[in-house]
Design an enzyme around this catalytic site. Structure first.
Site, mmCIF file in Angstrom:
data_model
loop_
_atom_site.group_PDB
_atom_site.id
_atom_site.type_symbol
_atom_site.label_atom_id
_atom_site.label_comp_id
_atom_site.label_asym_id
_atom_site.label_seq_id
_atom_site.Cartn_x
_atom_site.Cartn_y
_atom_site.Cartn_z
ATOM 1 N N GLU A 308 0.821 -1.206 0.000
ATOM 2 C CA GLU A 308 0.000 0.000 0.000
ATOM 3 C C GLU A 308 0.856 1.257 0.000
ATOM 4 O O GLU A 308 2.076 1.201 0.065
ATOM 5 C CB GLU A 308 -0.932 -0.008 1.222
ATOM 6 C CG GLU A 308 -1.922 -1.161 1.200
ATOM 7 C CD GLU A 308 -2.964 -1.079 2.302
ATOM 8 O OE1 GLU A 308 -3.955 -1.834 2.231
ATOM 9 O OE2 GLU A 308 -2.802 -0.255 3.236
ATOM 10 N N HIS A 327 -7.759 1.837 0.814
ATOM 11 C CA HIS A 327 -7.818 1.649 2.274
ATOM 12 C C HIS A 327 -8.537 2.831 2.941
ATOM 13 O O HIS A 327 -7.994 3.469 3.849
ATOM 14 C CB HIS A 327 -6.408 1.478 2.854
ATOM 15 C CG HIS A 327 -6.396 0.704 4.138
ATOM 16 N ND1 HIS A 327 -5.326 -0.053 4.533
ATOM 17 C CD2 HIS A 327 -7.333 0.575 5.126
ATOM 18 C CE1 HIS A 327 -5.587 -0.617 5.701
ATOM 19 N NE2 HIS A 327 -6.807 -0.252 6.083
#
Length: 362
Positions: A308, A327
């Site tokens: 990420e 996210h």
């Protein structure tokens, strides 16, 4: 609960805390007010602050400032060791890795202030080396349940987007095309939802999905009271659900929990939702399944990934039947304020040796 609002702030005056990533926008001021209200000596990392000039102007003289890359371990260690001062506490939000080398540096006996507490404004703590924290005597606290409602709502938004094909209709309309459905959509009440993980988020989702008329069933690693039927095995839940939603922490037991074998058990035309943690789902296996119309599932929505932030990369990228988001499931104003302020309360309580009621991660 220990709270600045109650005036119980004695004992932490002058203790040093580094905010690796403060709450965003207007919530930043509320978080700083809570910490400063306790008497903590706050150093704010400006790396992810949008309005840097405004924040510096408002808070100069009340907090210190630094600018360090959250995901560069060497830079974080350098900040912790700067001038031999150290910090009594670190606060994180975005999941910057806090590994053994950093924990060793932060607890070095040569520092004026040794690290004692790590506070996470959120539920997940897989970014912290918990074993190293225990070895070095660092207590890790978090805010479980602070974003339960936000994630449950987001999960339903994922499901509605996929079942009603909203992404494709939106894209077509922006291109000036009138895109009529090729087949009627299913209603939520036509579907069985299987929830893997019946913690606070799983329960919040079950309540909302039931209210919308869905048939809901759940599976948990440990038996827990739940308002929906419990399926004994993961395999059975996968085989009997039209929609599978994951709500688990990332641990050695859950890493790779959903792989090729598990995906093959799902119903034809089914949907997989993941708002829990990257690493629980084998992204390559999921991408391969989504490319093959003869294999389940038919679609997936993924909000968390194995890699990420600046390192983001996924084999799911570019697949039209994969709804990908960065996210953000828990990022509502209410949830983030709750997490930030509760985290501040937890850190202050632990620093003065008042752990009663404070969630601590072993």
């Amino acid at each position: 609960m220990y709270s600045a609002d109650s005036g119980q702030v004695g004992g932490v005056e002058g203790m040093r805390i580094l905010l690796l990533d403060a709450a965003p926008g207007e919530l930043l001021d509320r978080e700083l007010e809570r910490l400063v209200g306790y008497g903590l000596a706050v150093t704010l990392n400006l790396r992810r602050v949008e309005d840097r000039p405004g924040v510096v102007q408002r808070w100069a003289g009340r907090v210190e400032f630094t600018d360090v890359d959250l995901f560069a371990e060497a830079a974080l260690i350098e900040e912790v060791l700067r001038d031999g001062q150290g910090y009594h506490a670190l606060k994180s939000r975005a999941g910057a890795p806090l590994r053994a080398a950093l924990l060793a540096a932060g607890t070095d006996r040569g520092l004026a202030h040794r690290l004692r507490v790590i506070g996470r404004a959120g539920a997940g703590t897989d970014h912290v080396d918990l074993a190293a924290a225990a070895r070095h005597g660092v207590t890790v606290t978090h805010t479980p349940g602070s974003n339960a409602n936000a994630v449950a709502e987001f999960t339903l938004a994922q499901l509605l987007t996929l079942t009603r094909n909203l992404g494709a209709y939106n894209e077509a309309a922006h291109q000036g095309r009138w895109s009529a459905p090729k087949a009627p959509a299913v209603e939520l009440s036509d579907l069985t939802l299987g929830i893997v993980g019946m913690g606070r988020i799983g329960l919040a989702l079950a309540e909302r999905a039931t209210a919308l008329g869905m048939t809901v069933q759940g599976h948990a690693r440990r038996p827990t009271p739940a308002p929906v039927p419990r399926v004994e095995t993961l395999d059975a839940l996968l085989a009997t659900s039209d929609v599978v939603s994951l709500h688990l922490p990332l641990t050695p037991d859950t890493a790779g929990l959903i792989g090729r074998a598990e995906l093959a058990l799902m119903r034809p035309g089914s949907i997989l939702l993941n708002t829990s943690r990257g690493g629980i789902v084998d992204e390559q296996a999921l991408a391969d399944a989504l490319r093959d119309p003869a294999r389940p599932p038919a679609a997936a929505a993924v909000d968390t990934f194995a890699h990420e932030h600046a390192a983001f990369a996924s084999p799911l990228s570019g697949l039209p039947n994969a709804l990908l988001t960065p996210h953000v499931a828990g990022m509502t104003r209410t949830a983030m304020a709750e997490a930030a302020l509760r985290c501040a309360d937890h850190v202050a309580a632990l620093l003065v040796g008042r752990p009663d009621g404070v969630p601590v991660v072993a």
